[in-house]
Design a protein around this motif. Sequence first.
Motif, PDB file in Angstrom:
ATOM      1  N   TYR A  83       0.855  -1.187   0.000  1.00 21.40           N
ATOM      2  CA  TYR A  83       0.000   0.000   0.000  1.00 21.40           C
ATOM      3  C   TYR A  83       0.889   1.234   0.000  1.00 21.40           C
ATOM      4  CZ  TYR A  83      -3.080   3.604   1.991  1.00 21.40           C
ATOM      5  OH  TYR A  83      -3.779   4.756   2.226  1.00 21.40           O
ATOM      6  N   MET A  84       0.671   2.096  -0.978  1.00 23.52           N
ATOM      7  CA  MET A  84       1.457   3.321  -1.049  1.00 23.52           C
ATOM      8  C   MET A  84       0.521   4.468  -0.698  1.00 23.52           C
ATOM      9  SD  MET A  84       3.518   4.362  -4.310  1.00 23.52           S
ATOM     10  CE  MET A  84       4.829   5.369  -4.478  1.00 23.52           C
ATOM     11  N   THR A  85       0.847   5.141   0.389  1.00 24.99           N
ATOM     12  CA  THR A  85      -0.058   6.187   0.868  1.00 24.99           C
ATOM     13  C   THR A  85       0.031   7.427  -0.012  1.00 24.99           C
ATOM     14  OG1 THR A  85       1.706   6.894   2.321  1.00 24.99           O
ATOM     15  CG2 THR A  85       0.051   5.458   3.264  1.00 24.99           C
ATOM     16  N   GLN A  86      -0.996   8.234   0.077  1.00 25.37           N
ATOM     17  CA  GLN A  86      -1.072   9.444  -0.715  1.00 25.37           C
ATOM     18  C   GLN A  86       0.057  10.390  -0.338  1.00 25.37           C
ATOM     19  OE1 GLN A  86      -4.972  10.984  -0.409  1.00 25.37           O
ATOM     20  NE2 GLN A  86      -4.702  12.477  -1.999  1.00 25.37           N
ATOM     21  N   ARG A  87       0.262  10.500   0.988  1.00 17.99           N
ATOM     22  CA  ARG A  87       1.329  11.355   1.477  1.00 17.99           C
ATOM     23  C   ARG A  87       2.533  10.460   1.770  1.00 17.99           C
ATOM     24  NH1 ARG A  87       0.543  14.117   7.310  1.00 17.99           N
ATOM     25  NH2 ARG A  87       2.732  14.526   7.686  1.00 17.99           N
ATOM     26  N   PHE A  88       3.722  10.931   1.496  1.00 18.19           N
ATOM     27  CA  PHE A  88       4.931  10.153   1.764  1.00 18.19           C
ATOM     28  C   PHE A  88       4.938   9.727   3.229  1.00 18.19           C
ATOM     29  CE2 PHE A  88       9.451   9.850   2.965  1.00 18.19           C
ATOM     30  CZ  PHE A  88       9.849   8.901   2.056  1.00 18.19           C
ATOM     31  N   SER A  89       5.006   8.434   3.471  1.00 24.86           N
ATOM     32  CA  SER A  89       4.823   7.992   4.845  1.00 24.86           C
ATOM     33  C   SER A  89       5.953   7.105   5.319  1.00 24.86           C
ATOM     34  CB  SER A  89       3.496   7.269   4.973  1.00 24.86           C
ATOM     35  OG  SER A  89       3.509   6.118   4.173  1.00 24.86           O
ATOM     36  N   PHE A  90       7.167   7.376   4.811  1.00 31.52           N
ATOM     37  CA  PHE A  90       8.298   6.628   5.351  1.00 31.52           C
ATOM     38  C   PHE A  90       9.039   7.502   6.338  1.00 31.52           C
ATOM     39  CE2 PHE A  90       6.858   4.441   1.721  1.00 31.52           C
ATOM     40  CZ  PHE A  90       6.904   3.134   2.146  1.00 31.52           C
ATOM     41  N   TRP A  91       9.968   6.911   7.021  1.00 32.39           N
ATOM     42  CA  TRP A  91      10.590   7.618   8.133  1.00 32.39           C
ATOM     43  C   TRP A  91      11.672   8.545   7.604  1.00 32.39           C
ATOM     44  CZ3 TRP A  91       8.068   3.155   8.183  1.00 32.39           C
ATOM     45  CH2 TRP A  91       7.075   3.016   9.155  1.00 32.39           C
ATOM     46  N   GLU A  92      11.418   9.828   7.723  1.00 30.95           N
ATOM     47  CA  GLU A  92      12.297  10.808   7.101  1.00 30.95           C
ATOM     48  C   GLU A  92      13.644  10.884   7.804  1.00 30.95           C
ATOM     49  OE1 GLU A  92      10.356  14.508   6.309  1.00 30.95           O
ATOM     50  OE2 GLU A  92       9.190  13.475   4.759  1.00 30.95           O
TER      51      GLU A  92
END
Lengths: 308, 379
Positions: A83-92
């Motif tokens: 699932y790829m979220t609309q907003r970037f949701s990985f740990w910056e």
Amino acid sequence: MNTELAIDVCGMTKRFGQLTAVDHIDLQVRAGEICGFLGPNGSGKTTFIRMLCGLLRPDDGSGTCLGKDVIRDSEAIKREVGYMTQRFSFWEDLSIVENLDFIARMYDVKNRRDAVHQSLERLGLTERRKQLAGQLSGGWKQRLALAACLIHNPKLLLLDEPTAGVDPKARREFWEEIHHLAGEGLTFLIATHYMDEAERCHRLAFILRSKLLVHGTVDEVIEQARLTTWEVAGPNLLQVAEQIRGRAGVEQATAFGNLLHVSGTNAAELEQAIAPFRTEQHKWSQVEPGLEDVFIHMMERPKQEVSA
Amino acid sequence: MKAPRFSFARFKAIIVKEFIQMRRDRLTFGMMVGIPLLQLVLFGFAINSDPKHLPTAVLVADHGPHGRTILQAIRNSSYFDFVSQVTTETQAHEALARGDVQFVVNVPENFSRELLRGDRPPILVEADATDPAATGNALGSLGTLLDGALQNDLKGPLAFLSGTNGPVELRVHAHYNPENITQYNIVPGLMGVVLTMTMILITGLAITRERERGTMENLLSMPTRPAEVLVGKIIPYILVGYIQVTLILLAAHFLFHVPMVGSVPLLLIAVFVFITANLAVGITFSSLAANQLQAMQMTFFFFLPSILLSGFMFPFRGMPHWAQAVGECLPLTHFLRIVRGILLKGNGLQEIYIQLAEIAVFAAIALAIGVKRYHQTLD
């Protein structure tokens, strides 16, 4: 059980208090198919996708996702879905490789190191692997997100507006990758606003105000709309558009660059309506309605027609 | 280039925008009103630096009339409440060690006879002086109290016994902290305060941060169990907590020379329970707070009563009953009794297990709320 359908749900409904965000949507997506998921902002696309991957509990509805029950087996579905979220949701504040390694661990990926290495290679992230995710530009963030979604070898990818804020070149490369993966048997459900992207999908599902309006191939969708479209070229198109808009038979008049598209569902009425404007100044020609004409047409349909 | 002039319209626009945003964030607004109210209540009503009605045990070995007179006078002073009667020295010390009583008043054998003989018999008052502020005034009042107490008894022919030095000798044994060194009480207590603040704050932020940055959605879309996420997030901070404890213990020993009578390993075990309780509170807060700022405000809202009502800054027994009841609910209150008990009194497991159990119950409740509130889904 139909093994050919990656997604087979019906009556999916989600309410938030008074608001019904998704209203009895049925959707079938065949395995290996790229299904474009279209609809205006707030129409319920994200909510529907979140229900498929177990992030939201449906209030009503049933069906299967990869052959598993969407309500009962949501944990099992999570393992096989990316699932790829609309907003970037990985740990910056983690680097690319740290993010991928974390995701791989979360999914219990076998031979984790190799999997991370291959995924870096495949999406061309190897050189940047030590860069913090937060410092990446939009295109690279999106590559990282795709790499992360793929690391556990999912069978179905749910992508929620994956190319928002990505430049045309990166978008093209992204879509090439998508088609390549679909060729390998992956199924995609991709929410998007871009018509060129919609045209790259095998099939489209269009939802409006929480309901599914049309579902089919690009040609089917265009045909179902039964739209007649005239293209106008010439000076002062804005004025023409304004004057023509209120007339019976004209359902929309939209500028496309230096051209104006005038469309309506009743061909005869439309022709009558435009007759006074067919002067020497302007060049009128009837054209095949494009996907965009059809979508704007559907989005502007009055409320009662949709809920009927 | 000329800098633009100060514009009143722009200035006003900023003010209006701030007010709108203030109104939108209800919790912050509530805290802005709630925290001063809380402070008002705590400082205004709960705190009392002159604690009275301190629980006192009596150990009476002489049942003569004058001993009774003295006990009566002590009881009437309003500093001492006789809550129990003990029969042996051992019992008396146990009661002090557990913290059941603050004082033990001991009327020794043959008290009345020695008094009448003019031998100035001793009245022995044993005090739990871990917190000098709690016992100071009460002990100070004893001298004059004893002098006056026997005035009625020693009239007429016995008047000579009142003498210049008084008829009895007051012997005070200030246990655990005989030199009344405030640091002995504060430094071990600080361990609890530091742990409360950092553990709650850090875990509170750790989870709200995921939500604020949108990474929570990602985490939830993966096949995880709440316990994996919550416990996994807690463990690193337990380690941080132990680093803090080590630092404070080293400072207590080398810098402040705080006595360490009891078992440090036992203390470290108790610390574990206490850290867990605080982390559980932090997790619960983070599941209630919408963003990091709110988590921080909640932490402060919890921290304020913790520091004021636990007996860290002000004597616990000086507070009114309602404040003590609130204090009993806070893990810091029990931890302070444990850490002071172990370090200063040399308490063992037997004396502290009830306090430890109360912290554990608190932790279990807080964690249950946290896990219940932590949703596996986004709705």
